[in-house]
Motif scaffolding. Structure first.
Motif, PDB file in Angstrom:
ATOM      1  N   ILE A  67       0.844  -1.198   0.000  1.00 11.14           N
ATOM      2  CA  ILE A  67       0.000   0.000   0.000  1.00 11.14           C
ATOM      3  C   ILE A  67       0.881   1.250   0.000  1.00 11.14           C
ATOM      4  O   ILE A  67       1.781   1.383   0.839  1.00 11.14           O
ATOM      5  CB  ILE A  67      -0.924   0.035   1.232  1.00 11.14           C
ATOM      6  N   ILE A  68       0.643   2.143  -0.940  1.00 14.61           N
ATOM      7  CA  ILE A  68       1.347   3.427  -0.985  1.00 14.61           C
ATOM      8  C   ILE A  68       0.308   4.532  -1.101  1.00 14.61           C
ATOM      9  O   ILE A  68      -0.819   4.295  -1.544  1.00 14.61           O
ATOM     10  CB  ILE A  68       2.352   3.514  -2.159  1.00 14.61           C
ATOM     11  N   SER A  69       0.689   5.748  -0.706  1.00 17.89           N
ATOM     12  CA  SER A  69      -0.275   6.851  -0.748  1.00 17.89           C
ATOM     13  C   SER A  69      -0.408   7.440  -2.144  1.00 17.89           C
ATOM     14  O   SER A  69      -1.513   7.773  -2.591  1.00 17.89           O
ATOM     15  CB  SER A  69       0.129   7.951   0.238  1.00 17.89           C
ATOM     16  N   GLU A  70       0.728   7.576  -2.862  1.00 19.37           N
ATOM     17  CA  GLU A  70       0.731   8.179  -4.192  1.00 19.37           C
ATOM     18  C   GLU A  70       1.772   7.475  -5.054  1.00 19.37           C
ATOM     19  O   GLU A  70       2.759   6.956  -4.536  1.00 19.37           O
ATOM     20  CB  GLU A  70       1.068   9.668  -4.104  1.00 19.37           C
ATOM     21  N   VAL A  71       1.564   7.503  -6.355  1.00 17.82           N
ATOM     22  CA  VAL A  71       2.501   6.832  -7.267  1.00 17.82           C
ATOM     23  C   VAL A  71       3.904   7.391  -7.132  1.00 17.82           C
ATOM     24  O   VAL A  71       4.890   6.646  -7.115  1.00 17.82           O
ATOM     25  CB  VAL A  71       2.026   6.962  -8.732  1.00 17.82           C
ATOM     26  N   ASP A  72       4.028   8.723  -6.999  1.00 12.32           N
ATOM     27  CA  ASP A  72       5.369   9.306  -6.960  1.00 12.32           C
ATOM     28  C   ASP A  72       6.107   9.027  -5.648  1.00 12.32           C
ATOM     29  O   ASP A  72       7.297   9.288  -5.528  1.00 12.32           O
ATOM     30  CB  ASP A  72       5.351  10.810  -7.248  1.00 12.32           C
ATOM     31  N   ARG A  73       5.401   8.502  -4.644  1.00  6.49           N
ATOM     32  CA  ARG A  73       6.093   8.079  -3.414  1.00  6.49           C
ATOM     33  C   ARG A  73       6.845   6.777  -3.665  1.00  6.49           C
ATOM     34  O   ARG A  73       7.806   6.468  -2.967  1.00  6.49           O
ATOM     35  CB  ARG A  73       5.110   7.898  -2.261  1.00  6.49           C
ATOM     36  N   LEU A  74       6.401   6.023  -4.682  1.00  8.50           N
ATOM     37  CA  LEU A  74       7.122   4.815  -5.073  1.00  8.50           C
ATOM     38  C   LEU A  74       8.342   5.209  -5.896  1.00  8.50           C
ATOM     39  O   LEU A  74       9.453   4.760  -5.634  1.00  8.50           O
ATOM     40  CB  LEU A  74       6.213   3.885  -5.880  1.00  8.50           C
ATOM     41  N   GLY A  75       8.146   6.079  -6.879  1.00  5.20           N
ATOM     42  CA  GLY A  75       9.256   6.534  -7.706  1.00  5.20           C
ATOM     43  C   GLY A  75       8.821   7.646  -8.635  1.00  5.20           C
ATOM     44  O   GLY A  75       7.627   7.790  -8.928  1.00  5.20           O
ATOM     45  N   ARG A  76       9.796   8.425  -9.122  1.00  8.34           N
ATOM     46  CA  ARG A  76       9.483   9.545 -10.014  1.00  8.34           C
ATOM     47  C   ARG A  76       9.933   9.292 -11.459  1.00  8.34           C
ATOM     48  O   ARG A  76       9.576  10.037 -12.355  1.00  8.34           O
ATOM     49  CB  ARG A  76      10.144  10.838  -9.504  1.00  8.34           C
ATOM     50  N   ASN A  77      10.744   8.247 -11.644  1.00  9.75           N
ATOM     51  CA  ASN A  77      11.144   7.894 -12.999  1.00  9.75           C
ATOM     52  C   ASN A  77      10.074   6.968 -13.584  1.00  9.75           C
ATOM     53  O   ASN A  77       9.888   5.845 -13.115  1.00  9.75           O
ATOM     54  CB  ASN A  77      12.509   7.193 -12.970  1.00  9.75           C
ATOM     55  N   LYS A  78       9.367   7.450 -14.583  1.00 11.46           N
ATOM     56  CA  LYS A  78       8.220   6.720 -15.134  1.00 11.46           C
ATOM     57  C   LYS A  78       8.591   5.306 -15.552  1.00 11.46           C
ATOM     58  O   LYS A  78       7.916   4.333 -15.172  1.00 11.46           O
ATOM     59  CB  LYS A  78       7.650   7.480 -16.328  1.00 11.46           C
ATOM     60  N   TYR A  79       9.667   5.181 -16.317  1.00 16.09           N
ATOM     61  CA  TYR A  79      10.007   3.886 -16.890  1.00 16.09           C
ATOM     62  C   TYR A  79      10.452   2.887 -15.823  1.00 16.09           C
ATOM     63  O   TYR A  79      10.069   1.715 -15.851  1.00 16.09           O
ATOM     64  CB  TYR A  79      11.092   4.079 -17.954  1.00 16.09           C
ATOM     65  N   GLU A  80      11.246   3.362 -14.862  1.00 21.29           N
ATOM     66  CA  GLU A  80      11.682   2.481 -13.782  1.00 21.29           C
ATOM     67  C   GLU A  80      10.506   2.108 -12.871  1.00 21.29           C
ATOM     68  O   GLU A  80      10.423   0.978 -12.380  1.00 21.29           O
ATOM     69  CB  GLU A  80      12.783   3.161 -12.962  1.00 21.29           C
ATOM     70  N   THR A  81       9.609   3.072 -12.647  1.00 23.55           N
ATOM     71  CA  THR A  81       8.440   2.805 -11.804  1.00 23.55           C
ATOM     72  C   THR A  81       7.545   1.745 -12.427  1.00 23.55           C
ATOM     73  O   THR A  81       7.109   0.802 -11.752  1.00 23.55           O
ATOM     74  CB  THR A  81       7.621   4.097 -11.578  1.00 23.55           C
ATOM     75  N   LEU A  82       7.272   1.877 -13.722  1.00 27.22           N
ATOM     76  CA  LEU A  82       6.427   0.896 -14.399  1.00 27.22           C
ATOM     77  C   LEU A  82       7.094  -0.478 -14.420  1.00 27.22           C
ATOM     78  O   LEU A  82       6.412  -1.509 -14.347  1.00 27.22           O
ATOM     79  CB  LEU A  82       6.121   1.363 -15.829  1.00 27.22           C
ATOM     80  N   LYS A  83       8.418  -0.495 -14.490  1.00 22.53           N
ATOM     81  CA  LYS A  83       9.151  -1.763 -14.462  1.00 22.53           C
ATOM     82  C   LYS A  83       8.973  -2.449 -13.104  1.00 22.53           C
ATOM     83  O   LYS A  83       8.782  -3.665 -13.024  1.00 22.53           O
ATOM     84  CB  LYS A  83      10.644  -1.509 -14.730  1.00 22.53           C
ATOM     85  N   GLU A  84       9.014  -1.645 -12.026  1.00 21.44           N
ATOM     86  CA  GLU A  84       8.824  -2.205 -10.683  1.00 21.44           C
ATOM     87  C   GLU A  84       7.399  -2.737 -10.529  1.00 21.44           C
ATOM     88  O   GLU A  84       7.187  -3.807  -9.944  1.00 21.44           O
ATOM     89  CB  GLU A  84       9.097  -1.127  -9.622  1.00 21.44           C
ATOM     90  N   LEU A  85       6.430  -2.009 -11.058  1.00 24.28           N
ATOM     91  CA  LEU A  85       5.042  -2.450 -10.966  1.00 24.28           C
ATOM     92  C   LEU A  85       4.834  -3.752 -11.721  1.00 24.28           C
ATOM     93  O   LEU A  85       4.094  -4.636 -11.260  1.00 24.28           O
ATOM     94  CB  LEU A  85       4.112  -1.362 -11.528  1.00 24.28           C
ATOM     95  N   GLN A  86       5.491  -3.883 -12.860  1.00 21.16           N
ATOM     96  CA  GLN A  86       5.383  -5.116 -13.636  1.00 21.16           C
ATOM     97  C   GLN A  86       6.007  -6.284 -12.884  1.00 21.16           C
ATOM     98  O   GLN A  86       5.517  -7.422 -12.943  1.00 21.16           O
ATOM     99  CB  GLN A  86       6.074  -4.932 -14.997  1.00 21.16           C
ATOM    100  N   HIS A  87       7.079  -5.993 -12.149  1.00 19.78           N
ATOM    101  CA  HIS A  87       7.744  -7.022 -11.337  1.00 19.78           C
ATOM    102  C   HIS A  87       6.760  -7.606 -10.322  1.00 19.78           C
ATOM    103  O   HIS A  87       6.645  -8.839 -10.196  1.00 19.78           O
ATOM    104  CB  HIS A  87       8.951  -6.406 -10.616  1.00 19.78           C
ATOM    105  N   TYR A  88       6.048  -6.731  -9.625  1.00 20.13           N
ATOM    106  CA  TYR A  88       5.093  -7.204  -8.617  1.00 20.13           C
ATOM    107  C   TYR A  88       3.911  -7.928  -9.257  1.00 20.13           C
ATOM    108  O   TYR A  88       3.427  -8.939  -8.736  1.00 20.13           O
ATOM    109  CB  TYR A  88       4.608  -6.034  -7.753  1.00 20.13           C
TER     110      TYR A  88
END
Length: 219
Positions: A67-88
């Protein structure tokens, strides 16, 4: 199944409290019991953060939830963030984002497979949109910082930013008390004293540790 909370701030000057409260309040009202909360206080440009890496190592079982509050709290780099989401997603780990309410609904229990697919598609689109906005804000801020530094160089004022002259520690300590009292913001004191960020935090650290290092200079 384990449920983890994650929150991040960009610097140690920013407080973690608000994001943590958002997550714990949501869990409380939703009857969710957090297994563990992870927090970092460093840039969201990459994912090389101690608590995040610890979270990633253990959040790997199907039906685990992050659980996170906002997407940018996970990360601010779009491509790296989407890669992490795909991992999960590939592991079957569910991500719940408080700023995107549709991610808080468990569609896996729906009988209608078409409805489930449509909602997953909508969630993916919303997450990518929020990640794109966070990435654009990061790029804009870095561009402005670079332009500001170049302007200072063009004016011959770079030394005030890049190579500040060391100031008297007692003077810094006196002025820093205003930051501790909440009367002055860190960046305002840096500007006022002509200090680089690294120098400011070096002096600030010594002030905070003074009771334990009294009489020993670390500068």
């Amino acid at each position: 199944m384990a449920i983890y909370g994650y929150h991040r701030t960009s610097t140690t000057d920013q407080h973690l409290d608000r994001g943590i409260k958002s997550i714990t309040d949501y869990c409380s009202t939703s009857g969710i019991k957090l297994t563990e909360m992870f927090t970092d206080q460093q840039t969201g440009k990459n994912f090389n953060r101690p608590d995040y890496l610890a979270l990633k190592r253990i959040a790997k079982n199907k039906d685990d939830i992050i659980i996170i509050s906002e997407v940018d709290r996970l990360g601010r780099n779009k491509y790296e963030t989407l890669k992490e989401l795909q991992h999960y997603k590939s592991l079957g780990v569910r991500l719940m984002i408080l700023e995107i309410p549709t991610t808080l609904v468990d569609y896996s229990t729906m009988d209608n497979s078409l409805a489930t697919m449509l909602m997953e598609t909508i969630n993916n689109m919303l997450i990518e949109m929020y990640a794109t906005i966070a990435h654009a804000e990061m790029v804009k801020r870095e561009k402005r910082q670079a332009e500001g530094i170049q302007a200072m160089k063009d004016r011959g004022e770079w030394s005030k930013y890049g190579r500040p002259v060391a100031i008297d520690y007692d003077k810094f300590k006196k002025e820093y008390s205003k930051v501790e009292a909440g009367l002055t913001k860190p960046f305002e004191l840096m500007e006022q004293l002509g200090m680089a960020k690294s120098t400011y935090y070096k002096y600030a650290k010594q002030v905070k540790n003074e009771p334990y290092t009294k009489g020993v200079s670390t500068i």
